[in-house]
Design an enzyme around this catalytic site. Structure first.
Site, PDB file in Angstrom:
ATOM      1  N   ARG A   1       0.791  -1.235   0.000  1.00 52.36           N
ATOM      2  CA  ARG A   1       0.000   0.000   0.000  1.00 52.36           C
ATOM      3  C   ARG A   1       0.826   1.290   0.000  1.00 52.36           C
ATOM      4  O   ARG A   1       0.246   2.384  -0.082  1.00 52.36           O
ATOM      5  CB  ARG A   1      -0.988   0.054   1.179  1.00 52.36           C
ATOM      6  N   ASP A   2       2.155   1.205   0.093  1.00 57.71           N
ATOM      7  CA  ASP A   2       2.952   2.436   0.038  1.00 57.71           C
ATOM      8  C   ASP A   2       4.285   2.178  -0.664  1.00 57.71           C
ATOM      9  O   ASP A   2       5.331   2.658  -0.234  1.00 57.71           O
ATOM     10  CB  ASP A   2       3.192   2.980   1.448  1.00 57.71           C
ATOM     11  N   LEU A   3       4.217   1.430  -1.766  1.00 51.58           N
ATOM     12  CA  LEU A   3       5.425   1.154  -2.542  1.00 51.58           C
ATOM     13  C   LEU A   3       5.840   2.427  -3.280  1.00 51.58           C
ATOM     14  O   LEU A   3       5.056   2.999  -4.040  1.00 51.58           O
ATOM     15  CB  LEU A   3       5.156   0.036  -3.546  1.00 51.58           C
TER      16      LEU A   3
ATOM     17  N   ASN B   1      10.780   3.850  -0.207  1.00 50.05           N
ATOM     18  CA  ASN B   1      10.617   2.589   0.519  1.00 50.05           C
ATOM     19  C   ASN B   1      11.338   1.431  -0.171  1.00 50.05           C
ATOM     20  O   ASN B   1      11.050   0.261   0.110  1.00 50.05           O
ATOM     21  CB  ASN B   1       9.132   2.261   0.697  1.00 50.05           C
TER      22      ASN B   1
END
Length: 217
Positions: free
Chosen positions: A49-51, A55
């Protein structure tokens, strides 16, 4: 010492040359394989959900690792999608169905991967402002306009153009655009992405992507 990949995108030309096309493609493959494990081979299916570039960390050998699972959600193997009223993540990397309806699935991570792939190929940031014929575009929209015009190779980081495999780079751009298609059902699965990157089979043509106009992060 691990290096955040977003810092690689901000390096000056002399330092970026160290990360040539061969290494960048290895990074793309490594991220794709990491997501394939999370989506398919892990005991529980994990949606990150936060690629995004910040990250992804590179070790001393420039091998990529997906980091920061603070926003990740665990799915049961048979779960296909979920809905939330609390939208979290970085907007520029988010799929349209997640931003507008709170729906997320493995295809949400595929969308984020497509954005990241285009960043790696171009050495441009999704948050940056780009223009074609005076129209403000984000990186996705810029890549699509070059694709439509039949000049997708213009997207490639100039440092790479003389030394890269043109066919391989164009394949990556094609895959990236398939990953950011507007409809989640039209995007490839993670298994398909890995296969598309490494095979020589003809790829489907991408459709118009979501979020072409410039968006604030």
């Amino acid at each position: 010492m691990d290096l955040c990949f977003c810092k690689v995108l901000d390096l000056d030309q002399s330092k970026r040359e160290i990360i040539d096309w061969k290494k960048r493609f290895e990074i793309i493959e490594g991220i794709a394989q990491g997501l394939l494990y999370l989506h398919k081979y892990s005991r529980l299916r994990i949606i990150h959900r936060d690629l995004k570039a910040s990250n992804i960390v590179l070790d001393e050998n420039l091998n990529p690792k997906i980091s920061d699972f603070g926003m990740a959600r665990i799915f049961k193997i048979n779960d296909l999608q979920a809905n939330t009223n609390q939208i979290v993540g970085t907007r520029c990397y988010m799929s349209p169905e997640y931003v507008m309806e709170g729906i997320f699935s493995v295809k949400s991570d595929v969308f984020s991967f497509g954005v990241l792939l285009l960043e790696i190929v171009s050495d441009k940031r999704i948050q940056g402002l780009l223009e074609i014929d005076g129209h403000p575009l984000n990186l996705v929209g810029y890549a699509w306009e070059l694709w439509k015009a039949g000049i997708p190779f213009e997207l490639v980081d100039p440092i790479l153009r003389e030394s890269c495999s043109k066919d391989q780079v164009l394949r990556c751009i094609n895959v990236g655009l398939l990953c950011v298609e507007d409809s989640a059902t039209d995007r490839p699965t993670r298994s398909d992405v890995v296969s598309m990157l490494t095979s020589e089979a003809q790829l489907p043509l991408p459709r118009q992507p979501a979020f072409q106009i410039q968006e604030l992060p």
